[in-house]
Design an enzyme around this catalytic site. Structure first.
Site, PDB file in Angstrom:
ATOM      1  CG  ASP A  11      -1.798   1.215   1.339  1.00  0.00           C
ATOM      2  OD1 ASP A  11      -2.367   1.622   0.306  1.00  0.00           O
ATOM      3  OD2 ASP A  11      -1.925   1.797   2.434  1.00  0.00           O
ATOM      4  CB  SER A  12       0.143   4.803  -0.540  1.00  0.00           C
ATOM      5  OG  SER A  12      -0.924   4.880   0.397  1.00  0.00           O
ATOM      6  CB  CYS A  74      -2.924   0.841  -2.526  1.00  0.00           C
ATOM      7  SG  CYS A  74      -2.908   2.632  -2.754  1.00  0.00           S
ATOM      8  CD  GLU A 152       0.700   6.261   6.091  1.00  0.00           C
ATOM      9  OE1 GLU A 152       1.891   6.172   6.383  1.00  0.00           O
ATOM     10  OE2 GLU A 152       0.035   5.300   5.650  1.00  0.00           O
ATOM     11  CB  CYS A 184      -9.234   4.932   0.831  1.00  0.00           C
ATOM     12  SG  CYS A 184      -7.581   5.254   1.502  1.00  0.00           S
ATOM     13  CG  HIS A 186      -4.632   4.733   4.687  1.00  0.00           C
ATOM     14  ND1 HIS A 186      -4.160   4.323   3.466  1.00  0.00           N
ATOM     15  CD2 HIS A 186      -3.540   5.105   5.425  1.00  0.00           C
ATOM     16  CE1 HIS A 186      -2.830   4.442   3.457  1.00  0.00           C
ATOM     17  NE2 HIS A 186      -2.430   4.911   4.629  1.00  0.00           N
TER      18      HIS A 186
HETATM   19  N1  DGL Z   1      -4.682   3.142   1.049  1.00  0.00           N
HETATM   20  C1  DGL Z   1      -4.644   3.935  -0.160  1.00  0.00           C
HETATM   21  C2  DGL Z   1      -5.907   3.623  -0.973  1.00  0.00           C
HETATM   22  O1  DGL Z   1      -6.500   2.589  -0.779  1.00  0.00           O
HETATM   23  C3  DGL Z   1      -4.426   5.370   0.178  1.00  0.00           C
HETATM   24  C4  DGL Z   1      -3.968   6.145  -0.994  1.00  0.00           C
HETATM   25  C5  DGL Z   1      -3.140   7.340  -0.686  1.00  0.00           C
HETATM   26  O2  DGL Z   1      -2.023   7.162  -0.220  1.00  0.00           O
HETATM   27  O3  DGL Z   1      -3.603   8.451  -0.944  1.00  0.00           O
HETATM   28  O4  DGL Z   1      -6.323   4.369  -1.817  1.00  0.00           O
END
Ligand code: DGL
Length: 279
Positions: A11-12, A74, A152, A184, A186
């Protein structure tokens, strides 16, 4: 490819841990390697080319660890890069899709809200998904800048997070949405706050469990399910400072873990060369 090789999940940042926990629960024998690209999060406001370059670097890292499959945990990286990743790398790859289908089946009012990053909402993937269900249900997309950043830093329920959630959720409630889709990875970590603000009559759903099921069926199809009769290992890597990341990753995972530093296998520029190879 061997069934006892590990699975790479990325993931990011730390959000994909919400998918990793579903995978670990459904497939407890599998060895898992997680990469949080937290040095470069959020992806949501970055150009497609950048996200593609980061995703390629992470896939190369996984390949250097001998993975048998990859989960793009992600939504934003899925929207920006999965098509290219699939044409570059030929191994089982599972990617995200916001849970619009189950939401459309569960809605009584016929109105659903989709919370996601701006990049996901403005993506072609989302437009296609939107069009598929537009006749059944009124889908209201809601971009949520700032929410990824709160997760985060492990701020899951403080006043700033609550204020942001209220700002994004209340307009959807006013428009009569009775199902909220967390588009998302997160956001499942914010579910208690989202649910509290939305109220008990609103369903809040995500796709983590469905992604784990999809991974199970893909591994089964390729004869790659682990048959090791032991609990699989889970290794956590971050592109950020691993010492600092330990706290948030342990808190989100639910027990103390040792986070390792992701050492990239490709140097600057090589990622882009790899991406441009097919063209
Ligand atoms: N968890 C990422 C997603 O599902 C977050 C993306 C981001 O870093 O903006 O979109």
């Amino acid at each position: 490819m061997h069934s006892e090789y590990p699975i790479g999940v990325f993931d990011s940042g730390v959000g994909g841990l919400s998918v990793l926990r579903e995978i670990h629960q459904l497939l407890p024998n599998e060895d898992l390697i997680y990469v949080a690209d937290s040095a470069h999060a959020p992806y949501g406001d970055k150009p497609k080319e950048f996200i593609l370059e980061r995703s390629t670097a992470i896939v190369e890292f996984f390949l250097s660890h001998g993975v048998k499959a990859i989960v793009v945990a992600c939504n934003t990286a899925t929207a920006a890069a999965v098509k290219e990743l699939r044409s570059l790398y030929h191994l089982p790859m599972v990617a995200m899709e916001p849970a619009v289908k189950p939401a459309s089946e569960q809605s009584q009012t016929g109105v659903i809200g989709v919370l996601a990053t701006s990049r996901t909402i403005n993506s072609n993937n989302f437009r296609i998904l939107f069009a598929r269900f537009a006749e059944q249900v009124n889908i209201i997309p809601q971009a949520c800048p700032g929410l990824v950043d709160q997760v985060e830093i492990g701020e899951l329920g403080g006043p700033e997070t609550r204020e942001l959630v209220a700002q994004y959720v209340e307009p959807l409630l006013k428009q009569n949405a009775d199902v909220l889709v967390l588009g998302c990875t997160h956001y499942p970590f914010l579910k208690p706050v989202i649910q509290e603000i939305a109220g008990a009559n609103v369903k809040v759903i995500d796709s983590g469990a469905a992604i784990a099921r999809r991974l199970h069926s893909l591994l089964n199809h390729h004869g790659l399910l682990s048959d090791a009769g032991r609990l699989g290992s889970v290794r956590f890597y971050t592109s950020a400072d691993n010492g600092k990341a330990n706290g948030v990753i342990s808190a989100l995972w639910g027990c103390p873990v040792e986070t390792e530093k992701m050492v990239e296998t490709l140097q600057d520029g090589e990622n882009l060369r790899a991406i441009r190879l097919p063209g």
